[in-house]
Design an enzyme around this catalytic site. Structure first.
Site, mmCIF file in Angstrom:
data_model
loop_
_atom_site.group_PDB
_atom_site.id
_atom_site.type_symbol
_atom_site.label_atom_id
_atom_site.label_comp_id
_atom_site.label_asym_id
_atom_site.label_seq_id
_atom_site.Cartn_x
_atom_site.Cartn_y
_atom_site.Cartn_z
ATOM 1 N N GLU A 95 13.712 -2.633 -6.961
ATOM 2 C CA GLU A 95 13.524 -3.756 -6.053
ATOM 3 C C GLU A 95 13.789 -5.073 -6.783
ATOM 4 O O GLU A 95 13.376 -5.210 -7.941
ATOM 5 C CB GLU A 95 12.106 -3.751 -5.482
ATOM 6 C CG GLU A 95 11.818 -2.524 -4.614
ATOM 7 C CD GLU A 95 10.417 -2.544 -4.005
ATOM 8 O OE1 GLU A 95 9.637 -3.472 -4.302
ATOM 9 O OE2 GLU A 95 10.108 -1.632 -3.224
ATOM 10 N N GLY A 103 -5.720 8.842 1.673
ATOM 11 C CA GLY A 103 -6.689 7.973 1.027
ATOM 12 C C GLY A 103 -7.086 6.826 1.938
ATOM 13 O O GLY A 103 -7.088 6.958 3.165
ATOM 14 N N ARG A 104 -7.385 5.686 1.340
ATOM 15 C CA ARG A 104 -7.885 4.534 2.100
ATOM 16 C C ARG A 104 -6.918 4.126 3.210
ATOM 17 O O ARG A 104 -7.320 3.914 4.360
ATOM 18 C CB ARG A 104 -8.117 3.363 1.139
ATOM 19 C CG ARG A 104 -8.727 2.127 1.777
ATOM 20 C CD ARG A 104 -9.094 1.118 0.716
ATOM 21 N NE ARG A 104 -7.921 0.547 0.092
ATOM 22 C CZ ARG A 104 -7.449 -0.686 0.333
ATOM 23 N NH1 ARG A 104 -8.086 -1.463 1.192
ATOM 24 N NH2 ARG A 104 -6.386 -1.144 -0.267
ATOM 25 N N SER A 125 -2.111 16.355 0.472
ATOM 26 C CA SER A 125 -1.794 15.655 -0.769
ATOM 27 C C SER A 125 -2.306 16.526 -1.907
ATOM 28 O O SER A 125 -3.083 17.459 -1.681
ATOM 29 C CB SER A 125 -2.421 14.260 -0.808
ATOM 30 O OG SER A 125 -3.813 14.346 -1.031
ATOM 31 N N ARG A 147 5.581 3.846 -2.104
ATOM 32 C CA ARG A 147 6.407 3.526 -3.263
ATOM 33 C C ARG A 147 7.725 4.290 -3.152
ATOM 34 O O ARG A 147 7.751 5.469 -2.809
ATOM 35 C CB ARG A 147 5.700 3.893 -4.580
ATOM 36 C CG ARG A 147 4.528 2.992 -4.931
ATOM 37 C CD ARG A 147 4.969 1.567 -5.223
ATOM 38 N NE ARG A 147 3.871 0.684 -5.560
ATOM 39 C CZ ARG A 147 3.190 -0.046 -4.696
ATOM 40 N NH1 ARG A 147 3.484 0.007 -3.400
ATOM 41 N NH2 ARG A 147 2.209 -0.836 -5.101
ATOM 42 N N HIS A 157 10.106 -4.489 1.471
ATOM 43 C CA HIS A 157 8.766 -4.379 0.888
ATOM 44 C C HIS A 157 7.851 -5.485 1.415
ATOM 45 O O HIS A 157 7.339 -6.317 0.655
ATOM 46 C CB HIS A 157 8.821 -4.421 -0.636
ATOM 47 C CG HIS A 157 7.603 -3.801 -1.271
ATOM 48 N ND1 HIS A 157 7.598 -3.296 -2.543
ATOM 49 C CD2 HIS A 157 6.333 -3.592 -0.795
ATOM 50 C CE1 HIS A 157 6.402 -2.826 -2.842
ATOM 51 N NE2 HIS A 157 5.611 -2.989 -1.787
ATOM 52 N N THR A 170 6.021 3.543 3.300
ATOM 53 C CA THR A 170 5.548 2.189 2.993
ATOM 54 C C THR A 170 4.736 2.187 1.705
ATOM 55 O O THR A 170 4.016 1.231 1.429
ATOM 56 C CB THR A 170 4.687 1.636 4.144
ATOM 57 O OG1 THR A 170 3.584 2.521 4.374
ATOM 58 C CG2 THR A 170 5.494 1.485 5.421
#
Length: 341
Positions: free
Chosen positions: A279, A168-169, A189, A250, A298, A248
């Site tokens: 977290e 994606g982006r 994906s 989830r 994170h 990086t």
């Protein structure tokens, strides 16, 4: 906006202001990076920078008319929103937040607004982790400080295969940098097509081939029920024993226990992880004891530039709401459209 019973007995000049909470500002930079003076004219502002236990959230957040949330650090499911009758405005940093029940917010008369977010900060961290892992930067730095010299042998990226799970982006930006390093970029994906992969400078492959062919596998996928635990023991077993995996996106996209086991057993070459299912990371998390890891807390979004955008636009959102012209209003449809491929 309703005043308290005490406030109603006072003169207009001393009327109690409604309250606004800024949540999860772990680095305490909200007031440094944005001018909140206009907001203070209308709200008493509380900076709530500690993690609020789930059971305590209804009582802790009950007094607030407006809340500024930092990404998904504090979830707002329907069960919580129903217990916040005073809440009228919820601002989230970023233009999508899957931990907010958008439909429930609308049903309860809560306007949800977002802010812009840097596409470069998380991509740059992805590459920092890839390079740090490939060249053993942290391990070599620790060794040097204790008096050792050249303990590890690194891996070059040129002519290696970069696998991207989620094009994606952010994935497209990662692909662009990979090509600049002279890497062969492949991608898969659940919703990716061959044509869209080619447009992003990647070669579409099957799910199994993505894991089997990658020398470096980076995860850039949105977490949803369909993708939760997508990288598990089966997928890790397909990977080369020298392969590196970077997440990086989830934490819950990966079976963390399976990943730790793969590292302990030498089934993969290493892992660089910035995100975790729980977290802050618990002290007994399996990855903390796993070898050949590079772990960060994170920090993909935590740059001064990005935080400045977050908080300055949060101020804009609050003032626009007060003026009756809300900005960057989020709906479930808009949230879905922000998903990665």
């Amino acid at each position: 906006m309703a005043s308290s019973a005490i406030g109603e007995t006072r003169s207009k000049r001393h009327r109690v202001k409604p309250r606004l909470a800024i949540l999860d500002d772990f680095q305490r930079v909200a007031f440094e990076l944005a001018d909140w003076s206009a907001v203070r004219a209308h709200f008493d502002i509380d900076l709530v920078d500690g993690v609020i236990d789930e059971k305590e959230r209804p009582a802790a957040l009950h007094p607030y008319t407006a809340i500024v949330a930092m990404r998904e650090r504090t979830p707002f499911p329907e069960s919580l929103l129903r217990q916040l009758p005073n809440l009228k405005l919820l601002v989230t940093t970023g233009m999508w937040n899957r931990s907010i029940a958008i439909d429930a917010a609308q049903k309860n008369g809560i306007i949800v607004c977002g802010t812009e977010s840097s596409r470069y900060a998380p991509v740059e961290l992805t590459w920092a982790l890839i390079l740090g892992l490939a060249r053993h930067i942290h391990a070599e730095e620790v060794a040097l400080r204790r008096g050792d010299w050249q303990k590890a042998i690194g891996t070059e990226l040129h002519d290696k295969t970069l696998g991207i799970l989620g094009l994606g982006r952010l994935g497209r930006e990662v692909a662009r940098v990979g090509a600049a390093f002279g890497m062969h970029v492949i991608a898969w994906s659940p919703n990716l097509t061959e044509a869209r992969a080619v447009e992003a400078g990647a070669r579409w492959v099957t799910r199994d081939d993505l894991f089997a062919l990658s020398d470096v596998l980076t995860i850039q996928l949105v977490l949803a029920e369909a993708t939760r635990g997508l990288v598990g023991a089966r997928e890790l077993a397909l990977m080369k024993p020298t392969a590196l995996i970077v997440n990086t996106s989830r934490g819950a996209l990966v079976d963390e226990q399976a990943l730790a086991s793969a590292l302990i057993n030498g089934a993969i070459g290493g892992a660089a992880i910035d995100v975790y299912t729980t977290e802050p990371i618990p002290s007994d998390h399996p990855l903390l004891a796993a070898p050949r890891t590079l772990l960060t807390p994170h920090i993909g979004i935590t740059t001064r530039d990005n935080y400045r955008t977050y908080y300055e636009q949060a101020v804009e959102d609050v003032m626009a709401y007060l003026n009756g012209l809300p900005l960057r209003v989020l709906t479930r449809a808009a949230t879905r459209s922000s998903s990665h491929a």
